[in-house]
Design an enzyme around this catalytic site. Sequence first.
Site, PDB file in Angstrom:
ATOM      1  CG  ASP A  20      -5.314   7.339  -1.194  1.00  0.00           C
ATOM      2  OD1 ASP A  20      -4.576   6.383  -1.650  1.00  0.00           O
ATOM      3  OD2 ASP A  20      -5.390   8.004  -0.132  1.00  0.00           O
ATOM      4  CG  HIS A  37      -2.153   0.245  -7.938  1.00  0.00           C
ATOM      5  ND1 HIS A  37      -2.411   1.201  -6.926  1.00  0.00           N
ATOM      6  CD2 HIS A  37      -3.097  -1.306  -7.320  1.00  0.00           C
ATOM      7  CE1 HIS A  37      -2.895   0.457  -5.732  1.00  0.00           C
ATOM      8  NE2 HIS A  37      -4.138  -0.834  -6.066  1.00  0.00           N
ATOM      9  CG  LEU A 131      14.639  14.172  -6.822  1.00  0.00           C
ATOM     10  CD1 LEU A 131      14.420  14.857  -5.725  1.00  0.00           C
ATOM     11  CD2 LEU A 131      14.193  13.334  -8.016  1.00  0.00           C
TER      12      LEU A 131
HETATM   13  C1  IPE Z   1      -1.571   5.398   2.429  1.00  0.00           C
HETATM   14  O1  IPE Z   1      -2.615   5.353   1.655  1.00  0.00           O
HETATM   15  C2  IPE Z   1      -0.607   4.825   2.279  1.00  0.00           C
HETATM   16  C3  IPE Z   1      -0.002   4.349   0.380  1.00  0.00           C
HETATM   17  C4  IPE Z   1      -0.054   5.908  -0.166  1.00  0.00           C
HETATM   18  C5  IPE Z   1       0.962   3.653   0.361  1.00  0.00           C
HETATM   19  P1  IPE Z   1      -4.053   4.222   1.968  1.00  0.00           P
HETATM   20  O2  IPE Z   1      -4.990   4.098   1.259  1.00  0.00           O
HETATM   21  O3  IPE Z   1      -3.723   2.987   2.365  1.00  0.00           O
HETATM   22  O4  IPE Z   1      -4.519   4.905   3.482  1.00  0.00           O
HETATM   23  P2  IPE Z   1      -5.525   5.169   4.170  1.00  0.00           P
HETATM   24  O5  IPE Z   1      -6.349   3.239   4.309  1.00  0.00           O
HETATM   25  O6  IPE Z   1      -6.484   5.765   3.090  1.00  0.00           O
HETATM   26  O7  IPE Z   1      -5.454   5.470   5.328  1.00  0.00           O
HETATM   27  C1  IPE Z   2      -3.113   4.715  -3.332  1.00  0.00           C
HETATM   28  O1  IPE Z   2      -3.852   4.403  -3.800  1.00  0.00           O
HETATM   29  C2  IPE Z   2      -2.132   3.388  -3.460  1.00  0.00           C
HETATM   30  C3  IPE Z   2      -1.552   2.255  -2.412  1.00  0.00           C
HETATM   31  C4  IPE Z   2      -1.824   2.616  -1.276  1.00  0.00           C
HETATM   32  C5  IPE Z   2       0.166   1.162  -3.391  1.00  0.00           C
HETATM   33  P1  IPE Z   2      -5.462   3.340  -3.017  1.00  0.00           P
HETATM   34  O2  IPE Z   2      -5.412   1.858  -4.089  1.00  0.00           O
HETATM   35  O3  IPE Z   2      -4.748   3.374  -1.735  1.00  0.00           O
HETATM   36  O4  IPE Z   2      -6.165   4.388  -3.896  1.00  0.00           O
HETATM   37  P2  IPE Z   2      -7.521   4.479  -3.145  1.00  0.00           P
HETATM   38  O5  IPE Z   2      -7.464   5.136  -1.866  1.00  0.00           O
HETATM   39  O6  IPE Z   2      -8.604   3.023  -2.544  1.00  0.00           O
HETATM   40  O7  IPE Z   2      -8.428   4.564  -4.152  1.00  0.00           O
HETATM   41 MG    MG Z   3      -6.442   4.801  -0.729  1.00  0.00          MG
END
Ligand code: IPE
Ligand code: IPE
Ligand code: MG
Length: 242
Positions: A20, A37, A131
């Site tokens: 995240d 990303h 792995l």
């Molecule tokens: C969780 O992250 C999903 C992934 C890492 C793929 P999100 O950014 O979607 O989760 P929330 O919205 O903070 O709960």
């Molecule tokens: C995690 O990073 C990647 C996915 C959920 C695909 P985020 O896109 O959720 O990044 P934040 O949480 O907005 O910083």
């Molecule tokens: Mg996120």
Amino acid sequence: MDLDPRRLARLPAHIALIMDGNGRWARARGLPRVRGHQAGVEALRDIVTACAEWEISYVTLFSFSTENWARPRPEVEFLMSLLQRYLRHELDMLHNNKVRLRTIGFTEQLPTAVRKDLDSAIRSTAGNAGLTLVLALSYGSRAEIAQAARALARESASGAIKPDDIDEAMLAGRMQTAGMPDPDLVIRTSGEMRISNFLLWQIAYAELWVTPTLWPDFRRAELFTALEDYAARNRRFGKVES
Ligand code: IPE
Ligand code: IPE
Ligand code: MG
């Protein structure tokens, strides 16, 4: 840097990772979210090669949740094309590290072209004995549990099993993770103290480790720190300390 957690008292057989913070990483640099990303792929490469070197058996990566479909369409499309690029560009790296790829999640919801590349990467790496890298794609834990419940309901309606015989092992056997050990350690980057519908059934007794580091900045040195912390913990599983 000479990091080798194999010298530690105990290593997790299965690490589950909530990657995240990509959006916040990009925002902090005045860049569009998708650049976060993109940067996250670098972290992915380092973590996957480290786990392979360190002889971790399973790593599950929360890559795209069922809830992430509700993001703006251009972001979803970018993530899908990034996944395709990853599968193509990193295939050699996966082979060189003897990584076997598999997925959990409702992957039938992914675009056909992505599914094709996924299938071919899974087939191509099926013989690798190192792995196991599990990509959670279009994954949602509650939906998975409902799917397992439907499977058991069908089996009992057909008479193949008796409702009173349904136990934890039978339910576990209908999950998308059937046959895999439960995660021992869940790591979440970017500081959020939540699980976000990830592996709810499977992490019943997992150890949790949360770092404020945003996913694109996460590297093996910090993973090593998490592993040291894990090795020092006392996993009691409800029993008295041994
Ligand atoms: C969780 O992250 C999903 C992934 C890492 C793929 P999100 O950014 O979607 O989760 P929330 O919205 O903070 O709960
Ligand atoms: C995690 O990073 C990647 C996915 C959920 C695909 P985020 O896109 O959720 O990044 P934040 O949480 O907005 O910083
Ligand atoms: Mg996120």
